[in-house]
Every structure is written in C-alpha cells, then in structure tokens.
Design a protein around this motif. Structure first.
Motif, PDB file in Angstrom:
ATOM      1  N   UNK A   1       0.813  -1.225   0.000  1.00  0.00           N
ATOM      2  CA  UNK A   1       0.000   0.000   0.000  1.00  0.00           C
ATOM      3  C   UNK A   1       0.845   1.273   0.000  1.00  0.00           C
ATOM      4  N   UNK A   2       2.162   1.149  -0.040  1.00  0.00           N
ATOM      5  CA  UNK A   2       3.045   2.308  -0.120  1.00  0.00           C
ATOM      6  C   UNK A   2       3.771   2.285  -1.457  1.00  0.00           C
ATOM      7  N   UNK A   3       4.037   3.450  -2.048  1.00  0.00           N
ATOM      8  CA  UNK A   3       4.788   3.471  -3.313  1.00  0.00           C
ATOM      9  C   UNK A   3       6.110   2.716  -3.177  1.00  0.00           C
ATOM     10  N   UNK A   4       6.415   1.937  -4.197  1.00  0.00           N
ATOM     11  CA  UNK A   4       7.597   1.080  -4.146  1.00  0.00           C
ATOM     12  C   UNK A   4       8.808   1.799  -4.724  1.00  0.00           C
ATOM     13  N   UNK A   5       9.870   1.836  -3.945  1.00  0.00           N
ATOM     14  CA  UNK A   5      11.149   2.328  -4.443  1.00  0.00           C
ATOM     15  C   UNK A   5      11.811   1.155  -5.169  1.00  0.00           C
TER      16      UNK A   5
END
Length: 460
Positions: free
Chosen positions: A36-40
């Motif tokens: 659910x968090x933007x992926x680096x």
C-alpha cells in the motif's frame, strides 16, 4: 552465463523429482505481497541483490541436459547477483483481473495475481537453456494506490521454510533502518542436497524391503478415494481458495490441539477428511494424506532456516474413514500415525521410494488417478508470523504463498500460517480437475468443523 563466472553441483534425488514435475506444472512456488506504499524499485532491486548475495541458490540457474536415455539437471551458481524486476502496468493487471470477472466465487485481486503467477511456467520444456531459479515482478493495480509484488521460485530451490525466511529477510532489507549486519550470510556455494545430509544409516534400506515398500505404495494408491473430478480432459492449472479463522476460533482450535497433545496439522487433516467424506453415507473409504516435515535440524550437519533450498521430506499415510468420527478423535488418530512413521525415520528411509514413485507417475500418468497422489498434503509445523508491525512499516497489507500442484500432487495442498493469532490457510488445487465452487464448499465445511471442534474440545 559463462562457466568461468559460475560454480555448480548436480541436483539431488528430491530436487530432481521437482525438476521433472515442474514441466507439468507442479513445483512453482509463489509469494505475493499486497503493498500500500509506493515502491522504491531501486531499493527493492538492491534488497533482492543482497538476498542473492546471501543465498547462492537464489543466484543460480537450472541447467538441463538431455540424452537419448536420460535428462539431467544441475545448478549453475553465479558469483554476482543478476535478478531483474519485471514491471507490469495497469493495463496488463486489468487484463489479468478481467479473466475472473464472471466467476461465481469472488476472489481478491491479490489472489488473482497469485494464481496468474502460479501458472507462469518458465521452466517448461527449456532443455539447453539455463533458467533462473528466482524471478520477481511488480503489478500496478487499477486503483493506482496499491501494488502486488510477486516472487516466483522453482521448488527445487524453495521449500516453505525458505519462503518464510525469504519474506522475513526481505522485510528487514526494505526497512529504512536496515543495516548490513541484519542479513545472515551463508556459504558461497549451494548447500548439499538433502540426500547427502541424511545422518548415519537412517536412509539405508535393504533392497528387498525397498521393493516391497514401493509395491505397497503403488497398490495402496489405487485404493485411495479421491474428491469427485470435475473435468479430466482439459489442460490443468492451479487455483487457490483461502480459509481464515478469527483469533477466538483459532485459539480454541490451538487449545484443542494442546489438550490432545497433537500439532495443528492433525486437526487440519481430520477436518479435511471429515469434509471430504461428509457426502459418503454408510460407507468406509481409504484416503491418502501426505505430511511434509522440515528435516533441517536433524541433518548431518544440521542446517538452519537460513540455508535456502528444499529440505522437506514426505510421509504418506492412509486412513480409513467410516463416518461419524469426531474431530479430536480423528485428529489424534491421524497425527499419531504420522508421528509413529516419523519416529521410525520413514521420512528418511522412504525418501528414495517416494522420489522413484513420483518420477514413475510423471512418466506413466496411468499409475495414479488423474495424477493425484493423495487427497491432501499438509505441513507438520505451522508457520507462526508475528511480524505484522514490520510488514505495516514496509507497506505490506496482506500476503499469500503456496506452490502449484496441477501437474502431479494432492487434490489440495494446505499452506497454513498463524498470523497475529489468526489461522490463515492458502489451499491450492488443480483446476479444472476440481472446480472452484467445489473446493470452496469443501473449505467451508472444513472451517465449520474446526470452529465447532474448537468449541467442544474440552469433552475430549
């Protein structure tokens, strides 16, 4: 890959069985994470490279050689990590999700992506081409707020213990405060195969005894009762159903296991047998159950959970179900049969027999009924996952993991986890041999049996 850059070894007997089975679709391990968090992506790539540096099997390729008489397999291990991440945009993901829009049983997008990956067989018919043992993908989801990260591995390189350790080490690497010393580094070569680490003479068996046991396994398999087959003609693929219990029901079932002095696998086995037999009134039927046990701690020398690879062994027991059994009565009986077999080292002594029969079943499909080896496979030990806080920090909202079974295997493989006190089972089966509606009904019955048994365990 240049031979100058690589080390290698031939695969062992159990690994070879998986290499043969995967061509038909059995033995693709998939771990899928809903993020659910933007992926680096750069950080993710670096984390995967560190995992490969720590575990030689993850930076290995499978080399296949064929002759007029035989096919051989070996691991070629690179000195440097080489994994590349496949990125799939929303259009690709939407096309995958659209395939299930008309299903009568609703499944989550995470599950749909997982099923898609279970059936991506990059190891099929690849003679002469060296193939990666470890592949990673990212799927952008249509809501534009979530992503599914998938790690797909050849089961010869990844049993369930490996998958669990891989997830935990990856979470550490993905955290902002990750430090180099948090990652366990093992030797720079792939550990030996399980057959080479069996202690003393535990794996030895007289040739006549081996012949009789192989014959016994073969004859008994014809007498096993299977779940009703839905479609035996069309090409098979793996699908998944999920069984989840809340904390209260989970605690009751675990208390029942403790009271009965058995492990959870006994209760799951009993519930599965009762559910499968529920429509067979006034008749006794024989069912096969495969229990997989992690051998790492009993090998010579012992291995730790950080030694990645396949180090499980299988024990096949058959059970006659008459109907009317209680959950705890049957759970104690089935678990007792497994425990007795393990105490007699059958997971070691019968290892070669099981691998031989697996190979023969692949070569001669008529030896089993629709290539089903048992009605169900379970794991001796349940995974206990209390890493919820760490998962949330990285953005992991949910995850699922299992291995495909549609080429050869049980009618249902159960991958059980206790996650923050709740039982979560991923149940994989071969479709269309079995229908999703059929398996969902079976799982619903199993769940009801476990819940009711948990409420009444004190009586036993």
């Amino acid at each position: 890959m240049s031979t100058v850059e690589t080390k290698g070894r031939n695969v062992g007997g159990t690994e070879c069985s998986w290499c043969k089975a995967i061509r038909g679709g059995t033995g693709i391990a998939v771990l899928s994470l809903l993020i659910t968090k933007p992926i680096d992506i750069s950080r993710f790539q670096t984390s995967l490279h560190k995992l490969q540096n720590s575990h030689p099997i993850l930076r290995s390729k499978l080399h296949t050689s064929s002759s007029s008489t035989d096919t051989t397999f070996s691991f070629l291990t690179s000195h440097t990590p080489f994994i590349k991440i496949e990125s799939h945009n929303i259009n690709v993901t939407s096309n995958i999700l659209a395939k299930n829009k008309n299903d009568t049983v609703s499944i989550s997008p995470l599950q749909q992506i997982m099923e898609h990956e279970l059936n991506r067989n990059t190891w099929q018919d690849r003679t002469g081409i060296d193939t990666d043992m470890f592949v990673a993908s990212i799927y952008a989801m249509p809501d534009e707020k979530t992503w599914v990260v998938v790690m797909r591995l050849h089961v010869a390189a990844c049993d369930r213990t490996t998958a669990v350790s891989l997830l935990r080490e990856l979470l550490v690497l993905m955290k902002d405060e990750e430090k180099e010393e948090n990652v366990v580094v093992v030797e720079d070569v792939v550990p030996l195969a399980i057959e080479d680490l069996v202690p003393g003479r535990k794996g030895k068996k007289h040739i006549w005894a081996r012949g009789l046991d192989v014959l016994s396994y073969s004859v008994n398999s014809f007498r096993f009762t299977n779940l009703k087959f839905n479609d035996t003609k069309n090409a098979r693929f793996s699908q998944v159903v999920r069984m989840q219990l809340n904390q209260t029901d989970t605690k009751r079932v675990l208390d029942g296991c403790k009271q009965s002095r058995i492990k959870l696998c006994g209760a799951i086995t009993a519930a599965g047998l009762m559910a499968a037999h529920s429509n067979k009134t006034n008749s006794s039927k024989k069912y096969g159950i495969i229990t997989l046990t992690d051998c790492r701690s009993t090998l010579d020398p012992p291995l730790s959970n950080h030694n990645f690879g396949f180090y499980h062994a299988a024990i096949l027991n058959n059970h006659v179900i008459k109907g009317g059994e209680s959950l705890w009565e049957l759970a104690k009986r089935t678990y007792g049969a497994f425990a007795n077999s393990k105490n007699n080292d059958k997971h070691f002594t019968d290892m070669a027999d099981m691998n031989f029969l697996m190979s023969k079943a692949i070569e001669n499909p008529g030896l089993t009924s629709s290539l089903r080896t048992s009605i169900m496979s379970v794991f001796e030990d349940t995974v206990v996952d209390d890493d919820g806080m760490m998962q949330q920090e990285v953005g992991v909202e949910d995850y699922m993991g299992c291995a495909s079974v549609h080429g050869l295997g049980p009618s249902m493989g159960i991958f059980d986890t206790i996650r923050d006190g709740r039982l979560d089972c991923v149940c994989v089966y071969p479709a269309p041999l079995h229908a999703r509606e059929q398996m969902q009904e079976l799982i619903n019955k199993m769940k009801a049996i476990l819940i009711e048994g948990g409420k009444t365990y004190e009586e036993y």
